[in-house]
Design a protein around this motif. Structure first.
Motif, short mmCIF file in Angstrom:
data_model
loop_
_atom_site.label_atom_id
_atom_site.label_comp_id
_atom_site.label_asym_id
_atom_site.label_seq_id
_atom_site.Cartn_x
_atom_site.Cartn_y
_atom_site.Cartn_z
N CYS A 1 0.95 -1.01 0.04
CA CYS A 1 0.20 0.04 -0.11
C CYS A 1 0.84 1.19 0.20
O CYS A 1 1.44 1.69 1.04
N PHE B 1 -1.46 7.27 0.55
CA PHE B 1 -2.21 7.36 1.45
C PHE B 1 -3.11 8.43 1.27
O PHE B 1 -4.34 8.72 1.84
N ILE C 1 -4.60 3.64 -0.20
CA ILE C 1 -5.49 3.23 0.83
C ILE C 1 -6.86 3.06 0.51
O ILE C 1 -7.58 2.21 1.10
N ALA D 1 0.02 8.33 7.61
CA ALA D 1 -0.54 7.18 7.07
C ALA D 1 -1.40 6.52 8.11
O ALA D 1 -2.54 6.14 7.78
N ARG E 1 -4.80 8.25 8.14
CA ARG E 1 -5.63 7.78 7.14
C ARG E 1 -6.13 6.34 7.14
O ARG E 1 -7.21 6.03 6.66
N VAL E 2 -5.44 5.36 7.49
CA VAL E 2 -5.84 3.90 7.87
C VAL E 2 -7.05 4.07 8.55
O VAL E 2 -8.10 3.42 8.36
#
Ligand SMILES: [Zn+2]
Ligand SMILES: [Zn+2]
Length: 314
Positions: free
Chosen positions: A215, A218, A234, A263, A266-267
């Motif tokens: 991945c 992001f 993502i 990141a 964003r996850v």
């Protein structure tokens, strides 16, 4: 003034997803190397940390330098350290170019390094361990690319024979009847570099217990970069997570364009709290350390509990 120390180069990411250790480092464009010691395999060799040497098989996903730069060194060090000749599998198209690369090293070093290189087609398999094979699965990247899934094979008695006594089963077997069938269990999957593709939704990926997934991007503004570089973003993950049953999904290959903190935000934002709970980032050293300490603590507690129970038992 005292000059700054260099950054510690071998700062490897580490996650324990029982029964497997997942260790290595992975940054988009720089290098990716991910070793699973219990499965005797290292996925990609963008460079060659010491830990990678103990895996007898290197599964190379594609020919970009950040995934293959450490391969000749790995072959050479394994022989130098008397660990046996390294075996490498790779996309079929890469077999000859990688052998040419090894041949080019001979006059440079003025000696020959023994090596084994085997190109694989989509769905071809090689042995990893007794009962476990590594299956190649075609991915979709800027160059020929494979993902890999470690598959366990178990021999099971056919259901129509399950109520028969042992003696009858033995008699049927002696008559040459096929009394068993083979059950395939996907254990751990590695996507390598890829964009979204239907092969990521194959059963091997959907049913693997752990998925190591690229991945790279992001940031919402990096969608086009993902398309051009043929990488995952993502925002591709919700569809994949819906299909993937894995209890642990480990994200690799993050771009330096986005900080770990961003990141991580964003996850959570894109996947939601429940789904994000089974997603880890290999290079998130701080979070992974906290997770590991909790695992150690939990194990200590449960073994204390066993000791207490035994002590209470007269
Ligand atoms: Zn890459
Ligand atoms: Zn690549």
């Amino acid at each position: 003034m005292v000059p700054k120390r260099p950054l510690l180069r071998e700062r490897l990411g580490f996650l324990y997803c029982p029964p497997w250790r997942i260790q290595g480092s992975s940054v988009a464009g720089e290098s990716t190397v991910v070793q699973v010691p219990e499965l005797d395999v290292v996925f990609d060799l963008g460079w060659c940390p010491r830990i990678a040497l103990s895996s007898p098989l290197a599964a190379i996903s594609h020919g970009h330098m950040d995934h293959v730069g450490g391969l000749p060194y790995w072959f050479s060090q394994r022989v130098f350290q008397k660990m046996g000749v390294g075996r490498c599998v790779c996309p079929k198209r890469l077999e000859q170019p990688l052998m040419d690369m090894m041949a080019a090293w001979s006059p440079v070093e003025n000696q020959d390094t023994p090596y084994q290189i085997q190109g694989l087609e989509h769905l071809e398999e090689v042995d990893l361990k007794p009962n476990i094979k590594l299956r190649a699965i075609e991915m979709l990247h800027a160059t020929a690319a494979l993902g890999y899934v470690a598959m366990e094979y178990r021999s099971k008695l056919r259901p129509e024979f399950s109520d028969l006594p042992q003696s009858e089963i033995r008699a049927l077997k002696e008559q040459g009847q096929a009394i068993t069938y083979e059950l395939e269990i996907p254990l751990l999957a590695y996507t390598g570099d890829t964009q979204m593709c239907t092969n990521l939704l194959r059963d091997e990926f959907c049913n693997a217990r752990v998925v190591l997934a690229e991945c790279t991007f992001f940031d919402p503004n990096h969608r086009e970069r993902a398309t051009i570089g043929r990488h995952l973003h993502i925002e591709d993950l919700p569809a994949l997570l819906e299909a993937w049953q894995a209890r642990d999904i480990i994200l690799l290959h993050g771009s330096r364009r986005t900080s770990l903190e961003q990141a991580r935000i964003r996850v959570d934002e894109v996947l939601g709290e429940t789904e994000a709970a089974r997603v880890h980032m290999l290079m998130d050293h701080r979070k992974n350390r906290i997770r590991y300490d909790a695992q150690v603590e939990e194990t200590a507690q449960s073994s204390n509990q066993v000791v207490d129970e035994l002590a209470a038992d007269p």
